[in-house]
Design a protein around this motif. Structure first.
Motif, short mmCIF file in Angstrom:
data_model
loop_
_atom_site.label_atom_id
_atom_site.label_comp_id
_atom_site.label_asym_id
_atom_site.label_seq_id
_atom_site.Cartn_x
_atom_site.Cartn_y
_atom_site.Cartn_z
N GLU A 72 35.75 42.78 74.94
CA GLU A 72 36.88 42.10 74.56
C GLU A 72 38.07 42.30 75.34
N ALA A 73 39.05 43.40 74.96
CA ALA A 73 39.76 43.27 75.81
C ALA A 73 40.41 44.64 77.10
N ALA A 74 41.66 44.38 77.35
CA ALA A 74 41.45 45.81 78.41
C ALA A 74 43.10 46.46 77.72
N VAL A 75 43.04 47.55 77.74
CA VAL A 75 44.73 48.13 77.47
C VAL A 75 45.10 48.79 78.65
N VAL A 76 46.43 47.92 79.03
CA VAL A 76 46.44 48.79 80.33
C VAL A 76 47.30 50.10 80.19
N ALA A 77 47.74 50.96 79.62
CA ALA A 77 48.55 52.40 79.39
C ALA A 77 49.05 53.02 80.57
N ILE A 78 49.09 52.52 81.93
CA ILE A 78 49.64 53.24 82.75
C ILE A 78 51.18 53.68 82.60
N GLY A 79 51.32 54.96 82.24
CA GLY A 79 53.01 54.96 82.58
C GLY A 79 53.92 54.44 83.61
N THR A 80 54.55 55.43 83.75
CA THR A 80 55.74 55.69 84.82
C THR A 80 55.47 55.04 86.22
N ASP A 81 54.27 54.24 86.30
CA ASP A 81 54.08 53.72 87.76
C ASP A 81 54.20 51.47 87.18
N ILE A 82 54.99 51.23 87.53
CA ILE A 82 55.56 50.06 86.88
C ILE A 82 54.87 49.01 88.12
N GLU A 83 54.60 49.53 89.36
CA GLU A 83 53.73 48.70 90.65
C GLU A 83 52.82 48.72 89.93
N ALA A 84 51.58 49.89 89.83
CA ALA A 84 50.99 49.81 90.06
C ALA A 84 50.19 49.28 88.33
N SER A 85 51.08 49.58 87.20
CA SER A 85 50.98 48.78 85.78
C SER A 85 50.82 47.22 86.35
N VAL A 86 51.66 46.99 86.81
CA VAL A 86 52.15 45.26 87.28
C VAL A 86 50.41 45.00 88.12
N LEU A 87 50.83 45.69 88.80
CA LEU A 87 48.72 44.65 89.75
C LEU A 87 48.11 44.97 88.71
N THR A 88 47.56 45.68 87.49
CA THR A 88 46.42 45.83 87.16
C THR A 88 46.19 44.93 85.87
N VAL A 89 47.38 44.39 85.85
CA VAL A 89 47.20 43.53 84.79
C VAL A 89 47.24 42.06 85.34
N LEU A 90 47.98 41.95 86.49
CA LEU A 90 47.86 40.95 87.93
C LEU A 90 46.02 40.44 88.01
N ALA A 91 45.48 41.69 88.08
CA ALA A 91 43.91 41.69 88.26
C ALA A 91 43.41 41.40 87.38
N LEU A 92 43.21 41.91 86.45
CA LEU A 92 42.63 41.66 85.09
C LEU A 92 42.91 39.77 84.73
N SER A 93 44.02 39.52 84.75
CA SER A 93 44.86 38.17 84.38
C SER A 93 43.38 37.02 86.11
N ASP A 94 43.10 37.70 86.79
CA ASP A 94 43.01 36.97 87.78
C ASP A 94 41.13 36.60 87.60
N LEU A 95 40.82 38.14 87.14
CA LEU A 95 39.33 38.15 86.77
C LEU A 95 38.93 37.01 85.53
N GLY A 96 40.17 36.62 84.73
CA GLY A 96 39.61 35.47 83.67
C GLY A 96 39.59 36.62 82.71
N LEU A 97 40.06 37.49 82.22
CA LEU A 97 40.75 38.27 81.09
C LEU A 97 41.69 37.50 79.77
N THR A 98 41.45 37.33 79.31
CA THR A 98 42.21 36.69 78.07
C THR A 98 43.25 38.02 77.08
N ASN A 99 42.60 38.48 77.20
CA ASN A 99 43.11 39.34 75.85
C ASN A 99 43.66 40.91 76.74
#
Length: 220
Positions: A72-99
């Motif tokens: 239904e949704a994903a929560v990206v709660a990665i802390g200080t690793d900004i690169e990992a945080s951004v790449l994870t959001v990008l990957a989720l978005s590319d896979l079609g998750l909208t929340n």
């Protein structure tokens, strides 16, 4: 739709913030898949969540294997690793998750997250810092601020309205705040009405703009 019938929620990053989100969702009846790259955190949360995996969620193939489309949704709660945080959001978005909810450490990080697909960006440290600063005011007992400078607060009744019914003190017109509820001692909060008389030991729940609540709480 009841929580039990909803699709599960994916929480990526099981640090202090992500762990709290995951455990709260689990208590609310959601199925939660927790994911973290650290084995120790996976082991810690394994008995408490529906399922926990050790995974690199910056990898599209890894996320795909977790069945992201079923969440239904994903929560990206990665802390200080900004690169990992951004790449994870990008990957989720590319896979079609909208929340997609994502934790940001600063404004620049937030803008990048939004541009890469995050639908909601939160600043947990900033919000807690603001809350603590407001609670240092001895009259403010609890405080919840919103992004549009609006807040709800619990505070000691200001002396300026003690002994008066709310219809007389006219808080909305004079002080630009609305008294929502009142509480006396160990009694439960009750809904405030125009005839509610304010006693010296009352606690109030008020709503309004943050600046107006601050001024109202400081009245003598």
């Amino acid at each position: 739709m009841s929580a039990k019938k909803r699709k599960p929620v994916l929480v990526i990053g099981l640090g202090r913030f992500g762990g709290a989100v995951a455990l709260t969702l689990e208590r609310m009846g959601h199925e939660v898949l927790g994911a973290d790259s650290e084995a120790a955190l996976v082991q810690e949360f394994a008995p408490q969540l529906t399922k926990v995996v050790q995974a690199d969620c910056t990898d599209h193939l890894c996320l795909k294997s977790l069945g992201v489309e079923d969440f239904e949704a994903a929560v990206v709660a990665i802390g200080t690793d900004i690169e990992a945080s951004v790449l994870t959001v990008l990957a989720l978005s590319d896979l079609g998750l909208t929340n997609i909810w994502a934790k940001a450490t600063n404004d620049k990080h937030a803008r990048i997250l939004e541009r890469t697909g995050a639908t909601h960006v939160v600043f947990p440290e900033q919000k807690m810092g603001e809350r603590v600063a407001h609670l240092l005011n001895e009259r403010l007992l609890d405080f919840i601020g919103f992004g549009d400078e609006f807040a709800i607060a619990r505070l000691k009744a200001p002396e300026a309205i003690v002994g008066l019914p709310l219809v007389t003190s006219d808080c909305r017109r004079k002080f630009a705040v609305t008294v929502v509820g009142v509480k006396r001692g160990t009694e439960d909060f009750i809904h405030a009405v125009p005839d509610t008389l304010i006693f010296p030991d009352y606690e109030l729940v008020v709503s309004g703009r943050i600046a107006d609540i601050e001024r109202f709480s400081a009245l003598n």
